[in-house]
Design a protein around this motif. Sequence first.
Motif, short mmCIF file in Angstrom:
data_model
loop_
_atom_site.label_atom_id
_atom_site.label_comp_id
_atom_site.label_asym_id
_atom_site.label_seq_id
_atom_site.Cartn_x
_atom_site.Cartn_y
_atom_site.Cartn_z
N THR A 129 3.23 14.70 -2.52
CA THR A 129 4.40 13.60 -2.31
C THR A 129 4.90 13.82 -0.91
N VAL A 130 5.12 14.62 -0.26
CA VAL A 130 5.53 14.77 1.01
C VAL A 130 4.95 13.95 2.16
N ILE A 131 3.53 14.07 1.95
CA ILE A 131 2.79 13.16 2.58
C ILE A 131 2.63 11.55 2.34
N ALA A 132 2.99 11.40 0.91
CA ALA A 132 3.08 9.96 0.31
C ALA A 132 4.47 9.60 0.98
N TRP A 133 5.56 10.30 1.05
CA TRP A 133 6.94 9.95 1.44
C TRP A 133 6.82 9.64 2.87
N LEU A 134 6.11 10.41 3.72
CA LEU A 134 6.06 10.31 5.22
C LEU A 134 5.33 9.04 5.53
N PHE A 135 4.42 8.52 4.76
CA PHE A 135 3.63 7.45 4.91
C PHE A 135 4.32 6.37 4.64
N SER B 253 7.22 6.07 7.56
CA SER B 253 6.84 5.39 8.73
C SER B 253 6.28 3.79 8.64
N SER B 254 5.94 3.46 7.23
CA SER B 254 5.65 2.01 7.06
C SER B 254 6.98 1.22 7.14
N ILE B 255 8.32 1.85 6.61
CA ILE B 255 9.43 1.04 6.57
C ILE B 255 9.78 0.88 8.28
N ILE B 256 9.89 2.00 8.87
CA ILE B 256 10.17 1.93 10.20
C ILE B 256 9.50 1.05 11.15
N TYR C 196 3.46 10.46 -7.37
CA TYR C 196 4.18 10.83 -8.38
C TYR C 196 3.59 10.87 -9.59
N ALA C 197 2.92 10.01 -9.90
CA ALA C 197 2.04 9.90 -11.31
C ALA C 197 1.30 10.85 -11.52
N ILE C 198 0.33 11.46 -10.48
CA ILE C 198 -0.60 12.49 -10.52
C ILE C 198 0.25 13.86 -10.40
N ALA C 199 1.30 14.04 -9.67
CA ALA C 199 1.96 15.20 -9.66
C ALA C 199 2.72 15.31 -11.35
N THR C 200 3.45 14.32 -11.78
CA THR C 200 3.88 14.37 -12.93
C THR C 200 2.82 14.71 -14.26
N VAL D 79 0.86 -1.09 0.18
CA VAL D 79 0.02 -0.15 0.04
C VAL D 79 0.81 1.21 -0.05
N PRO D 80 1.80 1.20 0.94
CA PRO D 80 2.74 2.73 0.74
C PRO D 80 3.40 2.76 -0.49
N LEU D 81 3.79 1.60 -1.31
CA LEU D 81 4.53 1.87 -2.49
C LEU D 81 3.43 2.20 -3.67
N ILE D 82 2.14 1.69 -3.39
CA ILE D 82 1.02 2.27 -4.40
C ILE D 82 0.71 3.69 -4.04
#
Length: 564
Positions: free
Chosen positions: A86-92, A95-98, A24-28, A15-18
Motif C-alpha cells: 500500500t505504501v508503494i501504491a500511495w507513493l506512485f 507522484s502521479s498527482i504532483i 487495498y483490495a489485495i491487502a483487505t 493507472v495510479p488509481l487502479i
Amino acid sequence: MMNAVLFLFFQRMRVPLIVLISAYAIATAGFSLIPGIDDSGDPWRMSLFEAFYVVSYTGSTIGFGEVPYPFTPAQRLWTIVSIYLTVIAWLFAISSIIAMLQDPSCRQAIERARLQRSVRGITEPFYIVCGHGDAGRLLAHALSARRQRVVVIDQDRDSIDRLLVEDLGATVPAFCMDASLPDNLSEAGLRSRWCAGVLAVTGSDQTNLKIAITTKLLNHKAPVYARADQRATAENMRSFATDHVLEPVAEFSRRLRLALAAPDTFRLYHWLSSGPRAVLPGNAMPPRGRWILCSFNPLGRALYRTLTDLGVAVTVIDDGTHADLPEGSVSGRGTEAKTLAEADIHSASAVLALTRDDADNLSILITAREMNPELFLAARENAGANHALYEAAELDFIGRPSLVVAGSILSQISSPQFQTFLTLMQAEDNEFSARLIERLHHGHDERPPQIKTVRISPKRSPAVARALEAGEAVLLEDLCRDPRHRQTLLPVVPLLLSRADTELLCPGPDTVLESGDRIMFAGPAHAEAQVDKTLFQDRALHYVRTGEDDSASGWRRQRGANAA
C-alpha cells in the motif's frame, strides 16, 4: 471547463488509481482470509470491514494498532506485505498527482475553470477587453479606476502575468487564450446578461474583426468597440453594424488637419478624446512650411494626403519598402544625416517620424534637431514602454496610437453623445474652441475633465422628474449649483443638450429642462457627486432653485410619488 478538469484528472490518474485500489483490495482480502486466534485459543477471522479498517491505518502509515487479539505469525507476515504494497501504491499515486499538477495543460485547465467561476460570480455590468497591449492596459486601468468591472483576454502569457500583479482596485479575471475563438469569448462572459460591451483592441485587424462578428452573433445587445488599422477592415466592420470602429490612421489624419486649420479646436479635440492620461497640448502648433515625412507606410500615406490637401509641401523619405512613392522622394531611412541633407533639412519647417521602430524615430528626430534646431518635431510612438524616451527627447508632439484608441473608446463609454459633440464642435470656429478650453481648464490641472451624460427621467434624475411633473421650472443652471452653497457654481460645463431631434451645443444656463433631455457634462469627479445630489434629492434641488432649505416640500413630493 470543470468537466475538462475532471476528464484530465481521471485520464492521468487512471493507472495510479487502479494500482491503489488493487493494493487495498489485495491487502483487505488477505486479512479477511488469514485466520487468527482469539483469547480462548479458537480460530477467528476478520470481517471485510475489520480487514479494510486495519489496512486503512496500516497503509497510511498511521499504525493505530487497534486489534481485538494478537496477530499470528501468518497475520504479521501479511501485515508486512500489506505495508510495502500500500505504501508503494500511495507513493506512485502521489507522484502521479504532483506530475499532473505540474503539467502546463492541467494547470491551464484548472486556471480557466477558476476564472470561469470568477466571471459567473460577477453580478454587475462588466466589459471584456480583448488584447492587453498598450491600449488594452490603458482601458483596463481606466475602467477599473471608474469602478467598472473588467475581464481581460490576451494570448501573451507575460502580459497576463503582469496584469495579475497590478493593483487595479478590484479582481480582474485574466484569460490567456485566443479571443478570436467564439468558445473562448463565451468562457469570458460574452453571453452573460451583465456583459456591458466588448473592446476589441488586439494588434491584429483580423482578430478584431472576428471578435466583432462573434459578439454581434452571440450577444447582439452588447456594444462592440473595435480597432481597425486598415480601411478595408473598418469598412467590413461597419457593414454588419459594429457599434464603434476606431481607425488610428484616420484619427491621426483628422487631428493633423485640425492642428493646421484650427489649432485651438485641435487642442480641445485631442484633450477630451485621448483618455484620462492626456495632457492639454501647448500653443506651439505645426507650421505651414515644408514638411519632411519619414516612412510612406499606411499612416505616412494618409498624412501625406492630408498635408498636400491643405497645400503644405511635403518631402518623403522612405527605404523603398513601400510602393507608389510620390515624385521627389528621397531613398533612405532618415536616420542618417546624409539622407536628411538630401531632403534639404535646412529649409524644412517640420519633421514627422512615422516608422514602426521607436529607435529609428528617435534617431531621425535627434539627428534632424542637430542639423536644424528650429524644426517642429513630431513622431509616432509605437510602444508605450518607450514613452519616457520620447518625453526626454522634448518633441513638439508625440502621436500615441494606444492613447488615441483607448481615449476614444473611454469617451464613447462615458457618453453616447460624445461623438455628436465632437462633430458639432468641429463645425464651429477656432475662437469657440479657445473659449471652451478656458472654461474647462480654469482652475484645473492639465488632465482632461471627466465626461458624463445625465438623462432627465424618473429613474436617472428622480428629483428633477418629480419637480417637472409638479409643474415647476428647472433651469440647467440649477444643476450646476453647489447643493451645499448655491451661490457657488460647480466646475462643470454643459457641453451638449439633446432633446428629441435637436442638438444644442453648449446650452446656456437659463435653458429650461424638459423630461427626456440628455445633457453631457464635463468636470472633475468631485463635482459629479454634487450634481448627483441635485438630481436625486428633492431637498437639494429645492435649495439650489430657490435658496430655501425647505425639506418639507421635498418630503411631501416624495411621499406623493411613492403613493402614486
